[in-house]
Design a protein around this motif. Structure first.
Motif, PDB file in Angstrom:
ATOM      1  N   ARG A 147     -14.189  -3.830  12.232  1.00 15.87           N
ATOM      2  CA  ARG A 147     -13.521  -2.822  13.068  1.00 15.87           C
ATOM      3  C   ARG A 147     -13.651  -1.401  12.515  1.00 15.87           C
ATOM      4  O   ARG A 147     -13.145  -0.450  13.099  1.00 15.87           O
ATOM      5  N   GLY A 148     -14.264  -1.271  11.338  1.00 15.40           N
ATOM      6  CA  GLY A 148     -14.478   0.079  10.790  1.00 15.40           C
ATOM      7  C   GLY A 148     -13.231   0.738  10.251  1.00 15.40           C
ATOM      8  O   GLY A 148     -13.207   1.957  10.054  1.00 15.40           O
ATOM      9  N   ILE A 149     -12.190  -0.050   9.995  1.00 17.13           N
ATOM     10  CA  ILE A 149     -10.927   0.563   9.583  1.00 17.13           C
ATOM     11  C   ILE A 149     -10.102  -0.413   8.756  1.00 17.13           C
ATOM     12  O   ILE A 149     -10.212  -1.638   8.937  1.00 17.13           O
ATOM     13  N   ALA A 150      -9.305   0.138   7.823  1.00 17.02           N
ATOM     14  CA  ALA A 150      -8.341  -0.682   7.081  1.00 17.02           C
ATOM     15  C   ALA A 150      -7.016   0.064   7.002  1.00 17.02           C
ATOM     16  O   ALA A 150      -6.998   1.288   6.846  1.00 17.02           O
ATOM     17  N   PHE A 151      -5.918  -0.676   7.163  1.00 24.34           N
ATOM     18  CA  PHE A 151      -4.585  -0.107   6.993  1.00 24.34           C
ATOM     19  C   PHE A 151      -4.160  -0.383   5.550  1.00 24.34           C
ATOM     20  O   PHE A 151      -4.142  -1.535   5.126  1.00 24.34           O
ATOM     21  N   VAL A 152      -3.805   0.654   4.825  1.00 23.61           N
ATOM     22  CA  VAL A 152      -3.460   0.495   3.414  1.00 23.61           C
ATOM     23  C   VAL A 152      -1.942   0.393   3.276  1.00 23.61           C
ATOM     24  O   VAL A 152      -1.214   1.280   3.732  1.00 23.61           O
ATOM     25  N   VAL A 153      -1.491  -0.715   2.661  1.00 25.90           N
ATOM     26  CA  VAL A 153      -0.037  -0.911   2.535  1.00 25.90           C
ATOM     27  C   VAL A 153       0.406  -0.887   1.084  1.00 25.90           C
ATOM     28  O   VAL A 153      -0.357  -1.188   0.168  1.00 25.90           O
ATOM     29  N   GLU A 154       1.667  -0.483   0.909  1.00 26.35           N
ATOM     30  CA  GLU A 154       2.314  -0.524  -0.397  1.00 26.35           C
ATOM     31  C   GLU A 154       2.920  -1.916  -0.561  1.00 26.35           C
ATOM     32  O   GLU A 154       2.989  -2.673   0.405  1.00 26.35           O
ATOM     33  N   ILE A 185      -8.028   3.377  -4.732  1.00 24.28           N
ATOM     34  CA  ILE A 185      -7.944   4.180  -3.504  1.00 24.28           C
ATOM     35  C   ILE A 185      -6.685   5.042  -3.436  1.00 24.28           C
ATOM     36  O   ILE A 185      -6.644   6.003  -2.674  1.00 24.28           O
ATOM     37  N   GLN A 186      -5.663   4.691  -4.230  1.00 23.32           N
ATOM     38  CA  GLN A 186      -4.358   5.350  -4.079  1.00 23.32           C
ATOM     39  C   GLN A 186      -4.433   6.870  -3.855  1.00 23.32           C
ATOM     40  O   GLN A 186      -3.896   7.373  -2.891  1.00 23.32           O
ATOM     41  N   PRO A 187      -5.142   7.628  -4.747  1.00 21.67           N
ATOM     42  CA  PRO A 187      -5.146   9.082  -4.520  1.00 21.67           C
ATOM     43  C   PRO A 187      -6.083   9.521  -3.385  1.00 21.67           C
ATOM     44  O   PRO A 187      -6.066  10.694  -3.007  1.00 21.67           O
ATOM     45  N   LEU A 188      -6.857   8.604  -2.868  1.00 24.12           N
ATOM     46  CA  LEU A 188      -7.905   8.987  -1.914  1.00 24.12           C
ATOM     47  C   LEU A 188      -7.541   8.719  -0.452  1.00 24.12           C
ATOM     48  O   LEU A 188      -8.214   9.182   0.463  1.00 24.12           O
ATOM     49  N   VAL A 189      -6.454   7.942  -0.266  1.00 26.11           N
ATOM     50  CA  VAL A 189      -6.146   7.481   1.098  1.00 26.11           C
ATOM     51  C   VAL A 189      -5.749   8.630   2.018  1.00 26.11           C
ATOM     52  O   VAL A 189      -4.966   9.497   1.656  1.00 26.11           O
ATOM     53  N   ASN A 190      -6.277   8.589   3.186  1.00 27.70           N
ATOM     54  CA  ASN A 190      -5.948   9.559   4.231  1.00 27.70           C
ATOM     55  C   ASN A 190      -4.510   9.336   4.706  1.00 27.70           C
ATOM     56  O   ASN A 190      -4.174   8.281   5.221  1.00 27.70           O
ATOM     57  N   VAL A 233     -11.940  -2.243  -0.364  1.00 27.88           N
ATOM     58  CA  VAL A 233     -11.639  -1.801   1.002  1.00 27.88           C
ATOM     59  C   VAL A 233     -12.891  -1.894   1.870  1.00 27.88           C
ATOM     60  O   VAL A 233     -12.853  -2.355   3.014  1.00 27.88           O
ATOM     61  N   LEU A 234     -13.998  -1.482   1.288  1.00 27.06           N
ATOM     62  CA  LEU A 234     -15.253  -1.537   2.033  1.00 27.06           C
ATOM     63  C   LEU A 234     -15.592  -2.976   2.429  1.00 27.06           C
ATOM     64  O   LEU A 234     -16.074  -3.237   3.538  1.00 27.06           O
ATOM     65  N   GLU A 235     -15.280  -3.903   1.538  1.00 29.15           N
ATOM     66  CA  GLU A 235     -15.512  -5.316   1.851  1.00 29.15           C
ATOM     67  C   GLU A 235     -14.631  -5.765   3.014  1.00 29.15           C
ATOM     68  O   GLU A 235     -15.085  -6.474   3.908  1.00 29.15           O
ATOM     69  N   THR A 236     -13.353  -5.343   2.972  1.00 29.93           N
ATOM     70  CA  THR A 236     -12.441  -5.695   4.076  1.00 29.93           C
ATOM     71  C   THR A 236     -12.967  -5.145   5.404  1.00 29.93           C
ATOM     72  O   THR A 236     -13.024  -5.844   6.419  1.00 29.93           O
ATOM     73  N   ILE A 237     -13.373  -3.858   5.360  1.00 28.07           N
ATOM     74  CA  ILE A 237     -13.868  -3.221   6.587  1.00 28.07           C
ATOM     75  C   ILE A 237     -15.125  -3.938   7.083  1.00 28.07           C
ATOM     76  O   ILE A 237     -15.299  -4.182   8.271  1.00 28.07           O
ATOM     77  N   ASN A 238     -15.987  -4.274   6.155  1.00 30.17           N
ATOM     78  CA  ASN A 238     -17.218  -4.966   6.514  1.00 30.17           C
ATOM     79  C   ASN A 238     -16.915  -6.313   7.144  1.00 30.17           C
ATOM     80  O   ASN A 238     -17.544  -6.718   8.127  1.00 30.17           O
ATOM     81  N   LEU A 255      -7.071  -6.603   8.712  1.00 32.44           N
ATOM     82  CA  LEU A 255      -7.180  -5.139   8.732  1.00 32.44           C
ATOM     83  C   LEU A 255      -6.421  -4.510   7.567  1.00 32.44           C
ATOM     84  O   LEU A 255      -6.435  -3.305   7.393  1.00 32.44           O
ATOM     85  N   ILE A 256      -5.731  -5.359   6.762  1.00 34.09           N
ATOM     86  CA  ILE A 256      -4.826  -4.806   5.753  1.00 34.09           C
ATOM     87  C   ILE A 256      -5.420  -4.821   4.344  1.00 34.09           C
ATOM     88  O   ILE A 256      -6.023  -5.806   3.924  1.00 34.09           O
ATOM     89  N   CYS A 257      -5.274  -3.680   3.639  1.00 34.62           N
ATOM     90  CA  CYS A 257      -5.670  -3.559   2.245  1.00 34.62           C
ATOM     91  C   CYS A 257      -4.467  -3.157   1.425  1.00 34.62           C
ATOM     92  O   CYS A 257      -3.494  -2.612   1.960  1.00 34.62           O
TER      93      CYS A 257
END
Ligand SMILES: *Cc1c(COP(=O)(O)O)cnc(C)c1O
Length: 476
Positions: A27-34, A62-67, A18-23, A7-9
């Motif tokens: 689970r339709g979701i990825a947790f983005v870590v530093e 993705i950095q500037p785009l992450v929710n 990220v889309l590849e990870t989600i695919n 689940l981690i990107c």
């Protein structure tokens, strides 16, 4: 359950990665870590879809785009807190430690549900249980058995307590100790759990099923009086759904007609009549400590009595009918109805906080009443009947007869384990011969719903969900 790593990107990834990870994780979701695994944000497949529709490109970082507005839980949160953070739009959430590193995740599954009952075991239960276990006294002799019998009987204001293997064996033991058997009649209410009548049949006596009071749902004293015959030996008033019976009237009839009273207190630990606790009125009074009861030992029961002779007799019958003074000398054809020291250890801890348990259940009922009390077609169980103080076992309501089953189905769809009331005993083929009709029991039974009352599973959100279901005035 999938591994958290799927689940981690990384904050350095592109939208495509990220889309590849989600695919891949499905689970339709990825947790983005530093770097250092610290949680930075969350991206869902929906977020990415919206970004692409707004003109962003798959190769962008993705950095500037992450929710960064997202729901997460901490390792110190309780299970209940974490469940409360889930919603229709948040089904998966990351769990972070003190350093905000992602260590786990929680996934809400449709099989999660609000159980009908949930025991409160978070006092000294585990400590005493381990203590009993370590003592090696794991059968039916030991410190906790004696203490449980003493503590619980004292709580109920009745001097003798005999612990049993469950509530049904408690009632059977009581009837046997009173010498009730073939040819004897025992009066029972139609609205009760079947164990009450089964115990009478186990004693080879004849049950006489009578109707209940409309206002209390408990056995109607007038019905007891009209069904007494020369064969009647006892009556079993059942304090059903936490509501105490009219014990003044019941005891008065029993004295005048010279019959025994065996209270069935399985659903009403701590309820009172004129300031006196149930379980202290009759000749022998029986409790159950099954896991869905107000206090529990897993399986278990107890008989209370004021009579030292009945106490002694029950102890002998509970233990194979063996003489208390002469080992392996049997005075009666007895039973093995003993409770274990392990169960009693849990029971001792439960009695220690029964007042707290009753208080929390009561406040759960208050929350239901203030949330649902305005619905015109919902009626709550009566409180404050003259001299009687009920306790909360389940939260019980009546609805229109035609709507009851539909409401229960909808509550189950909402993952809330609501239950219908007991069916009147006399309507079941196996008990039909013991009664004609009992119109009050039939009416109440058709309309009744038992709602969960454990403070550990009922929260304002659950009550709101129930309200939403009951609000729909479905005519079926
Ligand atoms: C639960 C219950 C019993 C039986 O108790 P067990 O411990 O399950 O045998 C008896 N009477 C009533 C009214 C009950 O609710």
């Amino acid at each position: 359950m999938i591994n958290i790593n799927r689940l981690i990107c990384n904050i350095g990834n592109t939208l495509l990665e990220v889309l590849e990870t989600i695919n891949e994780n499905g689970r339709g979701i990825a947790f983005v870590v530093e770097p250092g695994n610290r949680l930075h944000g969350i991206l869902t497949d929906g977020d990415i879809r919206r970004l692409l529709l707004n003109g962003h490109q798959l190769h962008e970082h993705i950095q500037p785009l992450v929710n960064k507005e997202f729901v997460y839980a901490r390792t110190t949160d309780s299970y209940r807190d974490i469940v409360a953070k889930t919603s229709d739009s948040v089904k998966i959430l990351p769990i972070v430690d003190d350093d905000f590193q992602v260590v786990d995740f929680f996934e809400f599954s449709p099989s999660l549900f609000v159980p009908a009952a949930y025991p409160m075991l978070n006092g000294s239960e585990f400590k005493y249980l381990v203590d009993a276990f370590m003592s090696s006294w794991i059968s039916s002799t030991g410190y906790y058995i004696d203490r449980f019998e003493k503590d619980f009987s004292q709580y109920c204001g009745c001097p003798h307590g005999v612990a049993t293997s469950n509530g049904t064996t408690a009632i059977h033991l009581a009837l046997e100790a009173l010498g009730i058997g073939p040819g004897d009649e025992v009066i029972v209410p139609s609205l009760t759990f079947a164990a009450t009548v089964n115990a009478v049949l186990h004693a080879n006596a004849t049950p006489v099923i009578v109707d209940i009071e409309k206002k209390s749902w408990c056995i109607d004293p007038k019905e007891i009086e009209t069904h007494i015959t020369p064969k009647t030996k006892a009556v079993i008033p059942v304090h059903v759904y936490g509501q105490p019976c009219d014990m003044e009237a019941v005891m008065d009839i029993a004295r005048r007609k010279n019959i025994y009273v065996v209270e069935d207190c399985a659903e009403a630990h701590g309820a009172e009549v004129n300031g006196q606790k149930v379980g202290s009125f009759g000749h022998i009074n029986c409790f159950s400590f099954f896991a869905n009861k107000i206090i529990t030992t897993g399986e278990g029961g107890m008989c209370l009595t004021h009579s030292p002779e009945l106490d002694e007799r029950m102890r002998v019958l509970r233990d194979h009918g063996m003489s208390k003074s002469k080992k392996y000398w049997h005075e009666a054809v007895g039973y093995n109805y003993r409770m274990t020291n392990l169960q009693a250890a849990v029971g001792v801890a439960q009695v220690e906080r029964i007042t707290e348990v009753l208080g929390s259940r009561d406040s759960v009922e208050n929350q239901y009443r203030s949330a649902l009390g305005t619905l015109p077609h919902v009626r709550f169980q009566q409180r404050g009947l003259r001299g009687r103080k009920k306790v909360t076992w389940f939260v019980c309501i009546l609805v229109e007869p035609g709507q009851r089953d539909l409401f229960i189905t909808k509550l189950k769809e909402a993952r809330i384990d609501a239950r219908p009331f007991f069916y009147p005993l006399h309507q079941m083929a196996i008990y039909k011969q013991y009664r004609g009709t009992a119109p009050n029991a039939e009416d109440i039974s058709r309309r009744g719903i038992m709602l969960p009352a454990s403070p550990l599973v009922v929260n304002p959100e659950v009550i709101q969900t129930i309200k939403q279901v009951l609000k729909q005035d479905n005519k079926s």
